[in-house]
Design a protein around this motif. Structure first.
Motif, PDB file in Angstrom:
ATOM      1  N   TRP A  96       8.554  13.819-100.400  1.00  0.00           N
ATOM      2  CA  TRP A  96       8.820  12.589-101.156  1.00  0.00           C
ATOM      3  C   TRP A  96       8.796  11.426-100.168  1.00  0.00           C
ATOM      4  O   TRP A  96       9.774  11.190 -99.458  1.00  0.00           O
ATOM      5  N   PRO A  97       7.656  10.717-100.079  1.00  0.00           N
ATOM      6  CA  PRO A  97       7.581   9.617 -99.109  1.00  0.00           C
ATOM      7  C   PRO A  97       8.340   8.388 -99.583  1.00  0.00           C
ATOM      8  O   PRO A  97       8.285   8.036-100.762  1.00  0.00           O
ATOM      9  N   ILE A  98       9.050   7.758 -98.681  1.00  0.00           N
ATOM     10  CA  ILE A  98       9.658   6.453 -98.966  1.00  0.00           C
ATOM     11  C   ILE A  98       9.326   5.518 -97.806  1.00  0.00           C
ATOM     12  O   ILE A  98       9.076   5.980 -96.684  1.00  0.00           O
ATOM     13  N   SER A  99       9.303   4.247 -98.088  1.00  0.00           N
ATOM     14  CA  SER A  99       9.110   3.287 -97.010  1.00  0.00           C
ATOM     15  C   SER A  99      10.468   2.933 -96.421  1.00  0.00           C
ATOM     16  O   SER A  99      10.731   3.131 -95.250  1.00  0.00           O
ATOM     17  N   MET A 100      11.359   2.396 -97.271  1.00  0.00           N
ATOM     18  CA  MET A 100      12.718   2.130 -96.816  1.00  0.00           C
ATOM     19  C   MET A 100      13.759   2.756 -97.731  1.00  0.00           C
ATOM     20  O   MET A 100      14.900   2.932 -97.340  1.00  0.00           O
ATOM     21  N   GLY A 101      13.369   3.040 -98.958  1.00  0.00           N
ATOM     22  CA  GLY A 101      14.293   3.716 -99.867  1.00  0.00           C
ATOM     23  C   GLY A 101      15.310   2.797-100.517  1.00  0.00           C
ATOM     24  O   GLY A 101      16.334   3.243-101.018  1.00  0.00           O
ATOM     25  N   ARG A 102      15.004   1.502-100.521  1.00  0.00           N
ATOM     26  CA  ARG A 102      15.934   0.566-101.176  1.00  0.00           C
ATOM     27  C   ARG A 102      15.480   0.259-102.602  1.00  0.00           C
ATOM     28  O   ARG A 102      15.743  -0.820-103.120  1.00  0.00           O
ATOM     29  N   ASN A 103      14.847   1.217-103.211  1.00  0.00           N
ATOM     30  CA  ASN A 103      14.312   1.006-104.552  1.00  0.00           C
ATOM     31  C   ASN A 103      15.415   1.192-105.590  1.00  0.00           C
ATOM     32  O   ASN A 103      15.255   1.921-106.565  1.00  0.00           O
ATOM     33  N   LEU A 104      16.543   0.522-105.370  1.00  0.00           N
ATOM     34  CA  LEU A 104      17.729   0.752-106.186  1.00  0.00           C
ATOM     35  C   LEU A 104      17.522   0.239-107.610  1.00  0.00           C
ATOM     36  O   LEU A 104      17.013  -0.849-107.813  1.00  0.00           O
ATOM     37  N   ASP A 120      10.722   9.703 -94.512  1.00  0.00           N
ATOM     38  CA  ASP A 120      11.209   8.337 -94.353  1.00  0.00           C
ATOM     39  C   ASP A 120      10.312   7.651 -93.318  1.00  0.00           C
ATOM     40  O   ASP A 120      10.473   7.827 -92.110  1.00  0.00           O
ATOM     41  N   LEU A 121       9.361   6.892 -93.837  1.00  0.00           N
ATOM     42  CA  LEU A 121       8.344   6.273 -92.969  1.00  0.00           C
ATOM     43  C   LEU A 121       8.924   5.079 -92.214  1.00  0.00           C
ATOM     44  O   LEU A 121       8.511   4.757 -91.104  1.00  0.00           O
ATOM     45  N   GLY A 122       9.883   4.434 -92.854  1.00  0.00           N
ATOM     46  CA  GLY A 122      10.306   3.128 -92.375  1.00  0.00           C
ATOM     47  C   GLY A 122      11.061   3.136 -91.066  1.00  0.00           C
ATOM     48  O   GLY A 122      11.010   2.181 -90.307  1.00  0.00           O
ATOM     49  N   GLY A 170      14.149  -4.815 -98.915  1.00  0.00           N
ATOM     50  CA  GLY A 170      13.205  -3.739 -99.206  1.00  0.00           C
ATOM     51  C   GLY A 170      11.955  -3.824 -98.350  1.00  0.00           C
ATOM     52  O   GLY A 170      11.751  -4.784 -97.600  1.00  0.00           O
ATOM     53  N   SER A 171      11.125  -2.803 -98.483  1.00  0.00           N
ATOM     54  CA  SER A 171       9.893  -2.726 -97.707  1.00  0.00           C
ATOM     55  C   SER A 171       8.791  -3.562 -98.363  1.00  0.00           C
ATOM     56  O   SER A 171       8.566  -3.455 -99.573  1.00  0.00           O
ATOM     57  N   VAL A 172       8.102  -4.342 -97.548  1.00  0.00           N
ATOM     58  CA  VAL A 172       6.982  -5.154 -98.043  1.00  0.00           C
ATOM     59  C   VAL A 172       5.901  -4.238 -98.603  1.00  0.00           C
ATOM     60  O   VAL A 172       5.365  -4.455 -99.698  1.00  0.00           O
ATOM     61  N   LEU A 173       5.616  -3.177 -97.857  1.00  0.00           N
ATOM     62  CA  LEU A 173       4.578  -2.230 -98.281  1.00  0.00           C
ATOM     63  C   LEU A 173       5.056  -1.415 -99.490  1.00  0.00           C
ATOM     64  O   LEU A 173       4.342  -1.265-100.480  1.00  0.00           O
ATOM     65  N   GLY A 174       6.297  -0.919 -99.420  1.00  0.00           N
ATOM     66  CA  GLY A 174       6.836  -0.098-100.508  1.00  0.00           C
ATOM     67  C   GLY A 174       6.855  -0.862-101.824  1.00  0.00           C
ATOM     68  O   GLY A 174       6.524  -0.323-102.877  1.00  0.00           O
ATOM     69  N   PHE A 244      -0.782  10.174-105.061  1.00  0.00           N
ATOM     70  CA  PHE A 244      -2.106  10.558-104.557  1.00  0.00           C
ATOM     71  C   PHE A 244      -2.275  10.314-103.064  1.00  0.00           C
ATOM     72  O   PHE A 244      -3.329  10.625-102.504  1.00  0.00           O
ATOM     73  N   GLY A 245      -1.286   9.710-102.417  1.00  0.00           N
ATOM     74  CA  GLY A 245      -1.422   9.472-100.977  1.00  0.00           C
ATOM     75  C   GLY A 245      -0.172   8.819-100.425  1.00  0.00           C
ATOM     76  O   GLY A 245       0.680   8.344-101.171  1.00  0.00           O
ATOM     77  N   ILE A 246      -0.071   8.835 -99.093  1.00  0.00           N
ATOM     78  CA  ILE A 246       1.036   8.143 -98.412  1.00  0.00           C
ATOM     79  C   ILE A 246       0.429   6.950 -97.690  1.00  0.00           C
ATOM     80  O   ILE A 246      -0.448   7.108 -96.835  1.00  0.00           O
ATOM     81  N   VAL A 247       0.854   5.772 -98.055  1.00  0.00           N
ATOM     82  CA  VAL A 247       0.277   4.558 -97.478  1.00  0.00           C
ATOM     83  C   VAL A 247       0.979   4.272 -96.144  1.00  0.00           C
ATOM     84  O   VAL A 247       2.214   4.153 -96.100  1.00  0.00           O
ATOM     85  N   THR A 248       0.210   4.185 -95.081  1.00  0.00           N
ATOM     86  CA  THR A 248       0.802   4.014 -93.741  1.00  0.00           C
ATOM     87  C   THR A 248       0.570   2.618 -93.153  1.00  0.00           C
ATOM     88  O   THR A 248       1.234   2.238 -92.197  1.00  0.00           O
ATOM     89  N   GLY A 531       5.817  14.857-109.904  1.00  0.00           N
ATOM     90  CA  GLY A 531       6.572  14.208-110.976  1.00  0.00           C
ATOM     91  C   GLY A 531       6.668  12.712-110.855  1.00  0.00           C
ATOM     92  O   GLY A 531       7.145  12.041-111.771  1.00  0.00           O
ATOM     93  N   ARG A 532       6.212  12.153-109.716  1.00  0.00           N
ATOM     94  CA  ARG A 532       6.316  10.701-109.598  1.00  0.00           C
ATOM     95  C   ARG A 532       5.447  10.057-110.675  1.00  0.00           C
ATOM     96  O   ARG A 532       4.306  10.469-110.898  1.00  0.00           O
ATOM     97  N   ASN A 533       5.975   9.065-111.354  1.00  0.00           N
ATOM     98  CA  ASN A 533       5.290   8.373-112.450  1.00  0.00           C
ATOM     99  C   ASN A 533       4.784   9.331-113.521  1.00  0.00           C
ATOM    100  O   ASN A 533       3.775   9.070-114.178  1.00  0.00           O
TER     101      ASN A 533
HETATM  102  P1  ADP Z   1      11.858  -0.286-100.991  1.00  0.00           P
HETATM  103  O1  ADP Z   1      12.653   0.247 -99.869  1.00  0.00           O
HETATM  104  O2  ADP Z   1      10.863  -1.308-100.615  1.00  0.00           O
HETATM  105  O3  ADP Z   1      12.637  -0.789-102.155  1.00  0.00           O
HETATM  106  P2  ADP Z   1      10.924   2.414-101.336  1.00  0.00           P
HETATM  107  O4  ADP Z   1      10.612   2.718 -99.949  1.00  0.00           O
HETATM  108  O5  ADP Z   1      12.144   2.998-101.933  1.00  0.00           O
HETATM  109  O6  ADP Z   1      10.940   0.861-101.572  1.00  0.00           O
HETATM  110  O7  ADP Z   1       9.651   2.723-102.214  1.00  0.00           O
HETATM  111  C1  ADP Z   1       9.658   2.785-103.593  1.00  0.00           C
HETATM  112  C2  ADP Z   1       8.897   4.005-104.059  1.00  0.00           C
HETATM  113  O8  ADP Z   1       7.516   3.822-103.762  1.00  0.00           O
HETATM  114  C3  ADP Z   1       9.313   5.262-103.317  1.00  0.00           C
HETATM  115  O9  ADP Z   1      10.301   5.985-104.021  1.00  0.00           O
HETATM  116  C4  ADP Z   1       8.036   6.065-103.244  1.00  0.00           C
HETATM  117  O10 ADP Z   1       7.879   6.858-104.409  1.00  0.00           O
HETATM  118  C5  ADP Z   1       6.958   5.010-103.216  1.00  0.00           C
HETATM  119  N1  ADP Z   1       6.514   4.703-101.857  1.00  0.00           N
HETATM  120  C6  ADP Z   1       7.129   3.884-100.999  1.00  0.00           C
HETATM  121  N2  ADP Z   1       6.457   3.790 -99.868  1.00  0.00           N
HETATM  122  C7  ADP Z   1       5.377   4.559 -99.997  1.00  0.00           C
HETATM  123  C8  ADP Z   1       4.277   4.848 -99.147  1.00  0.00           C
HETATM  124  N3  ADP Z   1       4.197   4.288 -97.954  1.00  0.00           N
HETATM  125  N4  ADP Z   1       3.342   5.696 -99.593  1.00  0.00           N
HETATM  126  C9  ADP Z   1       3.428   6.227-100.821  1.00  0.00           C
HETATM  127  N5  ADP Z   1       4.435   5.990-101.674  1.00  0.00           N
HETATM  128  C10 ADP Z   1       5.401   5.161-101.271  1.00  0.00           C
END
Ligand code: ADP
Length: 547
Positions: A96-104, A120-122, A170-174, A244-248, A531-533
């Motif tokens: 389960w990839p996350i950028s920062m995980g602040r998707n509250l 946890d990519l961030g 939050g993450s700009v990319l996420g 479908f992918g992990i954005v880096t 299960g995502r989306n």
């Molecule tokens: P933020 O910290 O910006 O609020 P998250 O890191 O929680 O956002 O990202 C929101 C959701 O988007 C994650 O739960 C994950 O499913 C998806 N996601 C985030 N970053 C990526 C990534 N780099 N590649 C693929 N999916 C991602």
């Protein structure tokens, strides 16, 4: 709050024996370094926004133990992300990839499948790789927050703006990958991204757009952040709200700094709602207003003061309209119904000319009153809007959480045309169901020209089981009723993804089946964010996973 753990720990991914899991984790530790793989076996601490957990959903809707990972991996490079993906394929362990995980409000850092390994990519991939002041663009890694990008842009000394959403942590990319929005003219984050680097579910790495064409001497392509489409099918969209992918890496356009004026317009009568929407549409489609303005209900002026609900009202059920009225009448907004927050940009002359048009159009609504930053005290929320609408990150909106004890929020986020009948229908559904389930209604329309995102913030006490149950029941009913009326969500909580995905059902779920076809071909082992989306890989489908 802190929730104690239950049962044997860590929670295992489905179908994986403890012995196999331990072997797999040892292997992953050898690949990344043992300090970069952490088992999730401690009590679950919800923390708070700036110290949010990556172990579970801090804004839980169920017992926090239901949405936990088994472990977290911290890759430090695209190559390491690829190595993690190959490892997952070998053991068939879901990631389960996350950028920062602040998707509250949408699931935080929690995986949809219990026991997944969170990537946890961030934490380690958090560099701003480039800022190009000439073409106003940047290239970022997943761990770059809006605050960090803002600081890095400031450091360059170039007059450039970023576009933050309501909360800057939050993450700009996420956020772009989840198709979030901000409020400057660059507020549609996905629309303003330019180029991805993506690790596919098999571990292959691609670059999209012009990034696919190698730059001279092995450098990044010089046009990567200039032209979005490249050649051939435009694939970037399939890496947003998907698995479908992990954005880096992501390219993103920045806005040249400009003068600006943010203002609020208050409207006294609840019944003028449809007319207000008509005026807003007219201003938006003609591009008189160029950013993403908001229309909020007056109750939000109370909530954003950061006070607890009990300071306004001690009774059960919803706060009565009359009580909101009494409190609002003592505040700068006065006794009103809806409040519009808008911004105009340009030279001082352009701003004054545009404002004259905006005033003329809104004057068609009886009692419309303009309030400017100089008219309100320094702690008023309008000043926070000024910053957000001119590219300065903020966390003021967190104040909402004080509304309830142990405050958490869940977002109900349907889309509707910027038209009077649609706006009326959708707000009536939300209002009726909020009343039924006894939640105060906090609606915000974020207007992107022809369409509005209605973001309804359901604030609940996460220590109160009954409130959690009611929050879920209410949002489920709103999703269904809106879908029946033809409206769908633009984004939703991980636990509601199946329901929302199934509302997009035209031609016997043709779109979902297309997503599944892509999923099975790109991710044959079904390891990436199952299960995502609402997109499940083959081996999970029909096995009782859908909620
Ligand atoms: P933020 O910290 O910006 O609020 P998250 O890191 O929680 O956002 O990202 C929101 C959701 O988007 C994650 O739960 C994950 O499913 C998806 N996601 C985030 N970053 C990526 C990534 N780099 N590649 C693929 N999916 C991602």
């Amino acid at each position: 709050g802190v929730t104690p753990r239950k049962g044997e720990l860590p929670v295992l991914p489905p179908g994986i024996q403890r012995q196999t899991f331990n072997t797999a984790i040892e292997e992953l530790k050898r690949t990344l370094g043992s300090e970069h793989v952490v088992i999730n076996d401690k009590p679950l601490d919800d923390g708070w926004y700036l110290e949010h957990p990556n172990t579970h959903d801090a804004f839980h809707l169920l017992d926090p133990n239901e949405t936990v990972s088994s472990a977290v991996a911290y890759p430090g490079s695209t190559e390491e992300v690829s190595a993690v993906v190959k490892w997952a394929n070998k053991y068939e362990i879901p990631l389960w990839p996350i950028s920062m995980g602040r998707n509250l409000g949408y699931g935080g850092a929690a995986p949809r499948v219990r026991g997944s390994v969170v990537v946890d990519l961030g934490k380690r991939m958090n560099r701003v790789l480039n800022i190009d002041p000439e073409q106003c663009s940047c290239l970022v890694e997943p761990g770059v927050s809006y605050y960090k990008l803002y600081e890095e842009v400031q450091k360059t000394g170039y007059p450039l703006w970023i576009d933050p959403p309501d909360l800057g942590g939050g993450s700009v990319l996420g956020n772009a990958v989840d198709r979030g929005v901000g409020y400057t003219p660059m507020g549609d984050h996905f629309a303003n991204h330019c180029g991805f680097e993506v690790v596919l579910p098999t571990g292959d790495v691609i670059r999209t757009g012009m990034g696919a064409l190698p730059g001279p001497g092995g450098e990044d392509n010089p046009t990567w952040q200039s032209f979005q489409y490249g050649y051939g099918p435009y694939v970037d969209g399939i890496f947003t709200q998907s698995n479908f992918g992990i954005v880096t890496k992501m390219g993103l356009w920045l806005m040249p700094a400009t003068e600006h004026l943010t203002f609020m317009v208050t409207f006294p009568n609840d019944d003028d709602f449809e007319d207000i929407i008509d005026v807003i549409r007219l201003l938006m489609v003609r591009r008189i207003l160029g950013n993403v303005p908001q229309l909020r209900h007056v109750i939000q002026e109370l909530a954003v003061t950061g006070k607890n609900r009990e300071e306004f009202y001690r009774g059960e059920g919803q706060i009565p309209r009359e009580v909101i009225r009494q409190h609002a009448s003592k505040m700068p907004c006065g006794d009103c119904s809806w409040i519009f927050y808008g911004t105009v940009y340009g030279s001082q002359k352009q701003i004054q000319d545009t404002l004259a048009v905006v005033k003329r159009e809104f004057s068609r609504i009886h009692g419309a009153r303009f309030i400017f930053p100089d008219d309100v005290p320094p702690d008023h929320y309008l000043h926070s809007r000024v910053r957000v609408c001119s590219g300065v990150p903020e966390i003021r909106e967190l104040e909402w959480l004080n509304w309830k004890k142990n405050g958490a929020h869940l977002f109900f986020s349907p889309i509707c045309p910027t038209k009077r009948q649609d706006a009326r229908k959708i707000i009536d559904i939300a209002a009726r169901i909020h009343k039924e389930y006894e939640f105060d209604l906090f609606p915000t329309f974020c207007i992107a020209t022809r369409e509005m995102h209605l973001i309804v913030n359901i604030v609940y006490d996460r220590a109160n089981q009954d409130e959690k149950r009611r929050a879920v029941a209410a949002i489920r009913k709103m999703i269904d009723e809106c879908a029946e009326a033809g409206y769908g969500e633009y984004r939703t909580h991980i636990l509601l993804a199946d329901q929302v995905a199934h509302t997009y059902s035209w031609n016997n779920q043709a779109l979902l089946r297309f997503h599944e076809t892509l999923k099975d071909s790109l991710d044959p082992k079904g390891i990436l964010a199952p299960g995502r989306n609402g997109i499940w890989p083959k081996k999970y489908r029909g096995q009782g996973w859908e909620l």
